[in-house]
Scaffold this active site. Structure first.
Site, mmCIF file in Angstrom:
data_model
loop_
_atom_site.group_PDB
_atom_site.id
_atom_site.type_symbol
_atom_site.label_atom_id
_atom_site.label_comp_id
_atom_site.label_asym_id
_atom_site.label_seq_id
_atom_site.Cartn_x
_atom_site.Cartn_y
_atom_site.Cartn_z
ATOM 1 C CB SER A 20 42.476 34.859 68.738
ATOM 2 O OG SER A 20 43.694 35.591 68.666
ATOM 3 C CG ASN A 107 46.398 46.304 73.784
ATOM 4 O OD1 ASN A 107 46.345 45.089 73.580
ATOM 5 N ND2 ASN A 107 46.522 46.813 75.001
ATOM 6 C CG HIS A 153 -3.390 44.941 57.850
ATOM 7 N ND1 HIS A 153 -3.164 45.304 59.152
ATOM 8 C CD2 HIS A 153 -3.749 46.076 57.196
ATOM 9 C CE1 HIS A 153 -3.393 46.604 59.290
ATOM 10 N NE2 HIS A 153 -3.738 47.094 58.125
ATOM 11 C CE LYS A 281 7.144 20.655 49.750
ATOM 12 N NZ LYS A 281 7.478 20.228 51.119
ATOM 13 C CG ASN A 283 11.029 22.052 49.878
ATOM 14 O OD1 ASN A 283 9.824 22.274 49.749
ATOM 15 N ND2 ASN A 283 11.502 20.920 50.351
ATOM 16 C CD GLU A 288 12.336 27.089 53.588
ATOM 17 O OE1 GLU A 288 11.745 26.518 54.511
ATOM 18 O OE2 GLU A 288 12.725 26.496 52.573
ATOM 19 C CE1 TYR A 315 42.234 43.909 72.916
ATOM 20 C CE2 TYR A 315 43.308 43.060 74.884
ATOM 21 C CZ TYR A 315 42.734 42.844 73.650
ATOM 22 O OH TYR A 315 42.659 41.573 73.151
ATOM 23 C CD GLN A 320 41.858 36.606 71.474
ATOM 24 O OE1 GLN A 320 42.968 37.112 71.491
ATOM 25 N NE2 GLN A 320 41.608 35.433 72.051
#
Ligand code: ARG
Length: 457
Positions: A20, A107, A153, A281, A283, A288, A315, A320
């Site tokens: 990791s 842990n 609405h 355009k 945008n 978004e 654990y 992880q």
């Protein structure tokens, strides 16, 4: 680090799935702080010597400098940040380094590091949100009495003020901020360090000391819970996710408002993108992407929740995966808040377009019904009926705004309606009249702006 029991090395793919370090190297500061607190406590309790502790403290400081400078060699074979730092410590200081892991386990170590990281990230998230709120209030102040359509609405409902609309989000982000930061203040009551692998330890450790050194209020009272729980991260992700939902709704409104069809606002060049084929355009890509990232942050919560919900105590390695999800969610969240702040600071609103849209759709019909109730004591249901007939008449006559319909047309429906009533049906009069607490009237909006400014100070 655990090779004593094994004759063979792990398979390459075993190492790949297990390691990791690419993700959790981000915990290096917290890992070093945790180790320093642990070593100091071990020495204070007479579990290691003062000399060993001094060597460990100095060695860890040097490792922190190496990592900060980018000269530290992270190794996948050493799995994670904990083993990478511990191995380097022993390389640097020898024997004393091997004593650091007395009375603890990875842990409790990882639970502590990750909790500290998440608490700090949540505190930062609170600051990012504050900056966004300040931008919203500043724009609300500039446009406290600008009129726009209020929707239900997405159908024109009643005129509102732009300041009121922007303050609605300020309010939502305040609840989000309190939730995000508040959950972490609560998390600070339980420090996992000293829970060891799962059952506590036989060494005479002093958990109050390490908890206090790391800024926690107390040690976690149950060792199984301390190493096996990730609800602090789940809470952070859930809270981020709720806030991201609010960001996404504002983003959606920016997409609508900046479309040529609405024309309520124009994004600055700095927050617009062009098209490679259509030269005209502008945008709203950032807005978004905020919508999409809100889904991704919600996904992080759903994923971690699904990971945790099938684990027996305490654990398990499944845990992880908590870090990649949480780091990504905070990174996405920061980008969303910063981008939203930039867009809000630089949006140019179109007063005429918003006002014209607010007047369309007979948005002041409720004001006429209210006049009938107030001045003529007509029951509201009856007033609704009379007004409905007038709206139909305006529609048949092709008149776009109620204020533009001739008095004769009103009186044809109900002769008691006066010029004074008709004069109330402009969008300006409508918003000015909505003075109830929390309402859209500019005077109420200005009171709220003043309240926010005090809060920020
Ligand atoms: N890299 C591990 C994690 O992030 C650290 C804990 C490992 N514990 C263990 N018993 N293998 O969860």
């Amino acid at each position: 680090m655990w090779g004593g029991r094994f004759a063979e090395k792990p398979a390459a793919a075993m190492q790949a799935i297990n390691a990791s370090i690419d993700v959790d190297q981000r915990l290096w500061r917290e890992d070093i702080e945790g180790s320093k607190a642990h070593a100091a406590m071990l020495a204070a309790q007479g579990i290691i010597t003062a000399e060993d502790n001094a060597a460990i403290q100095a060695g860890l400081d040097q490792i922190a400098a190496e990592i900060a400078q980018g000269t530290f060699q992270f190794s996948t074979e050493l799995e994670d940040i904990h083993l990478n730092i511990e191995a380097r410590l022993t390389e640097r200081i020898g024997e004393a380094g091997k004593r650091l892991h007395t009375g603890r386990s990875r842990n409790d170590q990882v639970a502590t590091d990750f909790k500290l990281w998440t608490m700090r990230a949540a505190r930062d998230a609170g600051d990012w949100l504050r900056a966004l709120q300040k931008a919203l209030v500043k724009r609300a102040d500039q446009h406290a009495d600008w009129i726009m359509p209020g929707f239900t609405h997405l159908q024109t409902a009643q005129p509102i003020t732009l300041g009121h609309h922007l303050l609605a989000y300020t309010q939502m982000f305040e609840r989000d901020r309190v939730r995000i930061v508040g959950a972490m203040l609560e998390a600070a009551w339980e420090c996992p360090l000293g829970a060891a692998a799962l059952a506590g330890t036989a060494y005479p450790i002093e958990r109050e000391a390490t908890a206090a050194a790391l800024g926690f209020h107390a040690p976690a009272p149950n060792s199984l819970d301390a190493v096996g729980s990730r609800d602090f991260a789940l809470a952070a992700l859930a809270n981020l996710s709720i806030c991201a939902t609010h960001l996404s709704r504002l983003a959606e409104e920016i997409v609508l408002w900046t479309s040529p069809q609405f024309g309520f606002a124009r994004l600055s060049d700095t927050w617009s993108t062009g098209s490679s084929i259509m030269p005209q355009k502008r945008n709203p890509d950032a807005a978004e992407l905020i919508r999409a990232k809100a889904a991704r942050i919600g996904g992080a919560f759903a994923t971690l929740n699904a990971i945790v919900q099938k684990l027996p105590l305490a654990y398990a390695k499944d845990l992880q995966e908590d870090k990649a999800l949480t780091f990504d969610a905070f990174d996405s969240f920061e980008l969303c808040v910063v981008a939203m702040t930039g867009m809000i600071e630089t949006l140019a609103f179109n007063r005429e377009a918003m006002r014209a849209a607010a007047a369309r759709g007979y948005s002041t019909a409720t004001d006429l019904a209210d006049w009938l109730v107030r001045e003529l004591k007509v029951p509201f249901r009856e007033a609704h009926e009379i007004t409905g007939k007038i709206v139909r008449r305006a529609e048949d006559a092709g008149v776009a705004e109620l204020a533009h319909l001739a008095l004769a047309d009103y009186q044809a429906v109900d002769p008691r309606i006066t010029e004074a009533a008709r004069a109330l049906l402009t969008v300006e009069k409508s918003v000015e009249s909505r003075t109830s607490y929390g309402g859209t009237a500019p005077e109420r909006v200005r009171e709220q702006i003043a309240r926010w400014k005090e809060t920020f100070e």
